[in-house]
Design a protein around this motif. Structure first.
Motif, PDB file in Angstrom:
ATOM      1  N   GLY A  15      44.109  39.116  47.654  1.00 32.36           N
ATOM      2  CA  GLY A  15      44.785  39.421  46.398  1.00 32.36           C
ATOM      3  C   GLY A  15      43.985  38.937  45.204  1.00 32.36           C
ATOM      4  O   GLY A  15      43.420  37.843  45.223  1.00 32.36           O
ATOM      5  N   VAL A  16      43.930  39.780  44.163  1.00 35.25           N
ATOM      6  CA  VAL A  16      43.223  39.423  42.931  1.00 35.25           C
ATOM      7  C   VAL A  16      44.126  39.737  41.751  1.00 35.25           C
ATOM      8  O   VAL A  16      44.593  40.870  41.608  1.00 35.25           O
ATOM      9  CB  VAL A  16      41.891  40.200  42.788  1.00 35.25           C
ATOM     10  N   CYS A  17      44.394  38.727  40.924  1.00 37.00           N
ATOM     11  CA  CYS A  17      45.082  38.937  39.647  1.00 37.00           C
ATOM     12  C   CYS A  17      44.003  39.164  38.600  1.00 37.00           C
ATOM     13  O   CYS A  17      43.245  38.260  38.275  1.00 37.00           O
ATOM     14  CB  CYS A  17      45.944  37.727  39.297  1.00 37.00           C
ATOM     15  N   LEU A  18      43.922  40.385  38.095  1.00 35.79           N
ATOM     16  CA  LEU A  18      42.795  40.782  37.256  1.00 35.79           C
ATOM     17  C   LEU A  18      43.228  41.015  35.811  1.00 35.79           C
ATOM     18  O   LEU A  18      44.188  41.731  35.549  1.00 35.79           O
ATOM     19  CB  LEU A  18      42.150  42.054  37.809  1.00 35.79           C
ATOM     20  N   THR A  19      42.495  40.389  34.905  1.00 33.98           N
ATOM     21  CA  THR A  19      42.645  40.642  33.472  1.00 33.98           C
ATOM     22  C   THR A  19      41.314  41.141  32.932  1.00 33.98           C
ATOM     23  O   THR A  19      40.280  40.510  33.178  1.00 33.98           O
ATOM     24  CB  THR A  19      43.072  39.368  32.723  1.00 33.98           C
ATOM     25  N   TYR A  20      41.332  42.269  32.237  1.00 35.22           N
ATOM     26  CA  TYR A  20      40.106  42.819  31.643  1.00 35.22           C
ATOM     27  C   TYR A  20      40.274  42.906  30.130  1.00 35.22           C
ATOM     28  O   TYR A  20      41.279  43.413  29.640  1.00 35.22           O
ATOM     29  CB  TYR A  20      39.809  44.210  32.204  1.00 35.22           C
ATOM     30  N   LYS A  21      39.281  42.392  29.406  1.00 33.69           N
ATOM     31  CA  LYS A  21      39.304  42.451  27.946  1.00 33.69           C
ATOM     32  C   LYS A  21      37.932  42.887  27.447  1.00 33.69           C
ATOM     33  O   LYS A  21      36.908  42.384  27.911  1.00 33.69           O
ATOM     34  CB  LYS A  21      39.665  41.090  27.342  1.00 33.69           C
ATOM     35  N   THR A  22      37.926  43.826  26.506  1.00 28.39           N
ATOM     36  CA  THR A  22      36.684  44.230  25.851  1.00 28.39           C
ATOM     37  C   THR A  22      36.735  43.772  24.402  1.00 28.39           C
ATOM     38  O   THR A  22      37.699  44.048  23.683  1.00 28.39           O
ATOM     39  CB  THR A  22      36.480  45.761  25.949  1.00 28.39           C
ATOM     40  N   LEU A  23      35.709  43.030  23.972  1.00 34.01           N
ATOM     41  CA  LEU A  23      35.707  42.380  22.660  1.00 34.01           C
ATOM     42  C   LEU A  23      34.516  42.864  21.838  1.00 34.01           C
ATOM     43  O   LEU A  23      33.542  43.404  22.370  1.00 34.01           O
ATOM     44  CB  LEU A  23      35.644  40.862  22.833  1.00 34.01           C
ATOM     45  N   LYS A  24      34.591  42.631  20.530  1.00 31.97           N
ATOM     46  CA  LYS A  24      33.517  43.047  19.625  1.00 31.97           C
ATOM     47  C   LYS A  24      32.351  42.068  19.624  1.00 31.97           C
ATOM     48  O   LYS A  24      31.245  42.416  19.224  1.00 31.97           O
ATOM     49  CB  LYS A  24      34.068  43.203  18.207  1.00 31.97           C
ATOM     50  N   GLN A  25      32.616  40.812  20.036  1.00 29.01           N
ATOM     51  CA  GLN A  25      31.554  39.814  20.077  1.00 29.01           C
ATOM     52  C   GLN A  25      31.846  38.804  21.180  1.00 29.01           C
ATOM     53  O   GLN A  25      32.960  38.744  21.699  1.00 29.01           O
ATOM     54  CB  GLN A  25      31.447  39.087  18.731  1.00 29.01           C
ATOM     55  N   ALA A  26      30.842  38.031  21.534  1.00 24.90           N
ATOM     56  CA  ALA A  26      30.997  37.067  22.621  1.00 24.90           C
ATOM     57  C   ALA A  26      32.040  36.021  22.266  1.00 24.90           C
ATOM     58  O   ALA A  26      31.988  35.415  21.189  1.00 24.90           O
ATOM     59  CB  ALA A  26      29.659  36.408  22.920  1.00 24.90           C
ATOM     60  N   PRO A  27      32.995  35.738  23.161  1.00 27.80           N
ATOM     61  CA  PRO A  27      34.005  34.710  22.898  1.00 27.80           C
ATOM     62  C   PRO A  27      33.481  33.332  23.273  1.00 27.80           C
ATOM     63  O   PRO A  27      32.438  33.216  23.947  1.00 27.80           O
ATOM     64  CB  PRO A  27      35.151  35.121  23.815  1.00 27.80           C
ATOM     65  N   PRO A  28      34.156  32.260  22.860  1.00 32.40           N
ATOM     66  CA  PRO A  28      33.790  30.922  23.344  1.00 32.40           C
ATOM     67  C   PRO A  28      33.844  30.864  24.870  1.00 32.40           C
ATOM     68  O   PRO A  28      34.599  31.615  25.498  1.00 32.40           O
ATOM     69  CB  PRO A  28      34.853  30.010  22.716  1.00 32.40           C
ATOM     70  N   LEU A  29      33.054  29.984  25.472  1.00 34.56           N
ATOM     71  CA  LEU A  29      32.917  29.971  26.928  1.00 34.56           C
ATOM     72  C   LEU A  29      34.228  29.590  27.628  1.00 34.56           C
ATOM     73  O   LEU A  29      34.642  30.263  28.568  1.00 34.56           O
ATOM     74  CB  LEU A  29      31.803  28.999  27.332  1.00 34.56           C
ATOM     75  N   ARG A  30      34.857  28.504  27.244  1.00 35.17           N
ATOM     76  CA  ARG A  30      36.141  28.060  27.813  1.00 35.17           C
ATOM     77  C   ARG A  30      36.093  28.042  29.343  1.00 35.17           C
ATOM     78  O   ARG A  30      36.918  28.662  30.019  1.00 35.17           O
ATOM     79  CB  ARG A  30      37.278  28.980  27.364  1.00 35.17           C
ATOM     80  N   ALA A  31      35.163  27.303  29.899  1.00 40.00           N
ATOM     81  CA  ALA A  31      34.950  27.329  31.350  1.00 40.00           C
ATOM     82  C   ALA A  31      35.645  26.185  32.083  1.00 40.00           C
ATOM     83  O   ALA A  31      35.563  26.112  33.318  1.00 40.00           O
ATOM     84  CB  ALA A  31      33.453  27.279  31.651  1.00 40.00           C
ATOM     85  N   ASP A  32      36.343  25.301  31.370  1.00 38.36           N
ATOM     86  CA  ASP A  32      36.857  24.070  31.992  1.00 38.36           C
ATOM     87  C   ASP A  32      37.805  24.344  33.163  1.00 38.36           C
ATOM     88  O   ASP A  32      37.736  23.677  34.193  1.00 38.36           O
ATOM     89  CB  ASP A  32      37.572  23.218  30.950  1.00 38.36           C
ATOM     90  N   GLU A  33      38.712  25.307  33.021  1.00 38.75           N
ATOM     91  CA  GLU A  33      39.749  25.505  34.031  1.00 38.75           C
ATOM     92  C   GLU A  33      39.347  26.530  35.093  1.00 38.75           C
ATOM     93  O   GLU A  33      40.182  26.936  35.900  1.00 38.75           O
ATOM     94  CB  GLU A  33      41.047  25.949  33.358  1.00 38.75           C
ATOM     95  N   TRP A  34      38.092  26.937  35.104  1.00 38.38           N
ATOM     96  CA  TRP A  34      37.660  27.974  36.034  1.00 38.38           C
ATOM     97  C   TRP A  34      36.680  27.406  37.060  1.00 38.38           C
ATOM     98  O   TRP A  34      35.906  26.500  36.770  1.00 38.38           O
ATOM     99  CB  TRP A  34      36.997  29.123  35.280  1.00 38.38           C
ATOM    100  N   ARG A  35      36.717  27.979  38.263  1.00 41.85           N
ATOM    101  CA  ARG A  35      35.822  27.534  39.332  1.00 41.85           C
ATOM    102  C   ARG A  35      34.406  28.033  39.117  1.00 41.85           C
ATOM    103  O   ARG A  35      33.436  27.337  39.397  1.00 41.85           O
ATOM    104  CB  ARG A  35      36.363  28.033  40.677  1.00 41.85           C
ATOM    105  N   SER A  36      34.272  29.267  38.644  1.00 39.79           N
ATOM    106  CA  SER A  36      32.944  29.821  38.379  1.00 39.79           C
ATOM    107  C   SER A  36      33.012  30.749  37.179  1.00 39.79           C
ATOM    108  O   SER A  36      34.039  31.391  36.929  1.00 39.79           O
ATOM    109  CB  SER A  36      32.418  30.588  39.604  1.00 39.79           C
ATOM    110  N   VAL A  37      31.900  30.801  36.423  1.00 40.99           N
ATOM    111  CA  VAL A  37      31.771  31.703  35.275  1.00 40.99           C
ATOM    112  C   VAL A  37      30.357  32.270  35.324  1.00 40.99           C
ATOM    113  O   VAL A  37      29.376  31.539  35.207  1.00 40.99           O
ATOM    114  CB  VAL A  37      32.010  30.981  33.938  1.00 40.99           C
ATOM    115  N   VAL A  38      30.259  33.591  35.507  1.00 40.37           N
ATOM    116  CA  VAL A  38      28.963  34.257  35.637  1.00 40.37           C
ATOM    117  C   VAL A  38      28.899  35.401  34.638  1.00 40.37           C
ATOM    118  O   VAL A  38      29.865  36.152  34.470  1.00 40.37           O
ATOM    119  CB  VAL A  38      28.744  34.790  37.066  1.00 40.37           C
ATOM    120  N   GLU A  39      27.736  35.535  33.972  1.00 40.00           N
ATOM    121  CA  GLU A  39      27.549  36.580  32.964  1.00 40.00           C
ATOM    122  C   GLU A  39      26.399  37.485  33.397  1.00 40.00           C
ATOM    123  O   GLU A  39      25.317  37.013  33.728  1.00 40.00           O
ATOM    124  CB  GLU A  39      27.253  35.930  31.612  1.00 40.00           C
TER     125      GLU A  39
END
Length: 493
Positions: A407-431
């Motif tokens: 199961g995957v709970c998926l949120t997709y957002k498209t933005l005009k510019q790069a957002p702040p990283l906000r990686a503290d509560e996540w296990r992995s962040v890959v760009e």
């Protein structure tokens, strides 16, 4: 619909006709279903003809506006059967109709017309805010009675009464079925006659500038009785006990024996036992119970038919609830939720929420729970080639998941510019880099999506963390895309 019908007659393939008529796929083996779909097609054709042969541009301005609104409501009633979101558009158009329509009946006292309009708006608000659809039935009951007593055309009066009968029947249906009984023919019949409501609205619009004739006294009294029965039915349905209680009472009261075909099949045909709760040695029996409810063929013939369906290239709706017991691996490719059970699917929906609710996306994709076709295999983000070459995939980026994750709970957002990283509560962040022509889609999930994305070189940042769901290994993914020219893959965490 006529083209699809001709195709069905020539080739014997009725699926296209079913899809064109109702927006649904059904098993064409049942002649009753075919006849009911023909009824639905005839009613929709009648509705289209009613709108086309009576132009809305007649009479004073207020009458033309009301006529157009009634026609739009009629069209949206039909569209909402196949596209639920159309119901919200119908709601916005319904408010002015609810206010304006009662004012047309000038034979009735002004106070009565105002009361009907105000009560109609109030009932509509109550139905939406408190999730009580039955509350909205009061306004059509009042309008149909006004049409009867104010002498509108006989056809409009009969259609209005038929619409009330349909509303009463719909109010008696449970909001959630608790069994896997094959109800296709009955649901299809109700879907066919739902068009009667749209026909009534269309003929109401056509009658706005017509001369009126008085209805016979017996018809008027019968209309009052019918309206009272429908109103009482709606009230009783709103106050009835939950469906689960009714089912258990029926089984334990001993007042009526179950039908012969259900002997020994009660766990699946009456109590709604699911695949996940059925022992392996009883799954073939469960299939035979569900497939044989309305089919008098022998067990051997039913099993042969089921295995043929499992071996077919495509599995159609209306068959998978029983085929899951015969070929679960095939059904898992289309509806994995049938293998997991309603409790797990409901828990997945309850746990799935937007991790960045205050960040507005340029697209329209909501946060959604998905089930992977194969646990642990992940999915892919793809972009389509829309110009500068033949159609096809422009870019294809795999998104991995943990071992055994389904199961995957998926949120997709498209933005005009790069957002702040906000990686503290996540296990992995890959760009990763992503090339786009303006649209993005998913592959490898049980329900694919497509949404907007900026054109040209983009960056896609994938946030991943574990998600607690009872009975299911799940993850939460946040995918954010924004403009960026770098071709490097960056592992932030």
């Amino acid at each position: 619909m006529l083209g699809a019908l001709a195709w069905a007659i020539i080739t014997g393939d009725w699926h296209v006709f079913f899809l064109a008529t109702l927006g649904e796929r059904y098993d064409p083996a049942d002649l009753t279903l075919v006849l009911l779909v023909l009824v639905a097609a005839g009613l929709r054709g009648w509705l289209i003809w009613t709108v086309l042969v009576r132009p809305p541009f007649e009479g004073p301005l207020w009458m033309r506006v009301l006529r157009v609104l009634l026609y739009l409501n009629a069209a949206l009633v039909v569209v909402a059967l196949a596209v639920p979101i159309a119901g919200y558009a119908a709601l916005l158009l319904t408010l002015p109709v609810v206010v304006m329509t009662p004012l047309v009946f000038r034979q009735a006292p002004l106070a009565v017309r105002v009361v009907v309009a105000v009560a109609g708006v109030a009932s509509l608000v109550v139905a939406v805010v408190l999730d009580l659809p039955g509350a909205a039935v009061g306004w059509p009951i009042a309008v149909v009675l006004l049409q009867v007593f104010c002498g509108w055309s006989p056809l409009t009066r009969w259609l209005g009464l038929a619409a009330l009968v349909h509303a009463g029947v719909m109010s008696m249906l449970p909001s959630q079925f608790t069994t896997f009984v094959d109800l296709s023919r009955w649901l299809l019949l109700l879907s066919a006659f739902a068009v009667v409501q749209a026909l009534w609205l269309a003929h109401t619009a056509a009658d706005l500038s017509r001369d009126h004739t008085t209805a016979p006294l017996a018809f008027r009294m019968g209309a009052v009785v019918l309206a009272s029965v429908v109103a009482g039915t709606v009230v009783v349905a709103a106050m009835r006990a939950p469906v689960e209680t009714l089912v258990v009472n029926e089984l334990t009261s001993g007042e009526e024996d179950p039908p012969d075909f259900a002997a020994g099949c009660e766990p699946w045909t009456l109590l709604g036992q699911e695949y996940v709760a059925t022992p392996p040695n009883e799954r073939e029996k469960a299939y035979l119970c569900l497939a044989g409810q309305y089919d008098e063929r022998s067990d051997a013939e039913l099993l042969a038919d089921g295995r043929n369906l499992c071996a077919a290239e495509t599995l159609y709706g209306g068959t998978m609830e029983r085929l899951v017991y015969l070929c679960p691996e095939r059904v898992a490719e289309v509806e994995p939720g049938l293998l997991l059970g309603r409790a797990v699917v409901d828990a997945m929906h309850a746990a799935c929420a937007d991790p960045w609710p205050r960040v507005r996306s340029r697209g329209d994709f909501p946060t959604m729970p998905y089930l992977l076709e194969k646990p642990g295999e992940g999915y892919r983000v793809v972009t389509q080639r829309l110009h500068d070459g033949p159609p096809g995939l422009l870019d294809d980026v795999p998104v991995t998941v943990g071992a055994g994750v389904q199961g995957v709970c998926l949120t997709y957002k498209t933005l005009k510019q790069a957002p702040p990283l906000r990686a503290d509560e996540w296990r992995s962040v890959v760009e990763v880099p992503l090339l786009s022509h303006g649209s993005v889609a998913l592959r490898g999930l049980d329900a694919n999506f497509m949404d907007e994305i900026g054109e040209g070189r983009q960056h896609m940042r994938v946030y991943t963390r574990d998600l607690t769901v009872e009975g299911l290994r799940a993850e939460q993914h946040l995918i954010v895309t924004f403009p960026g020219r770098s071709a490097r893959v960056v592992v932030h965490k």
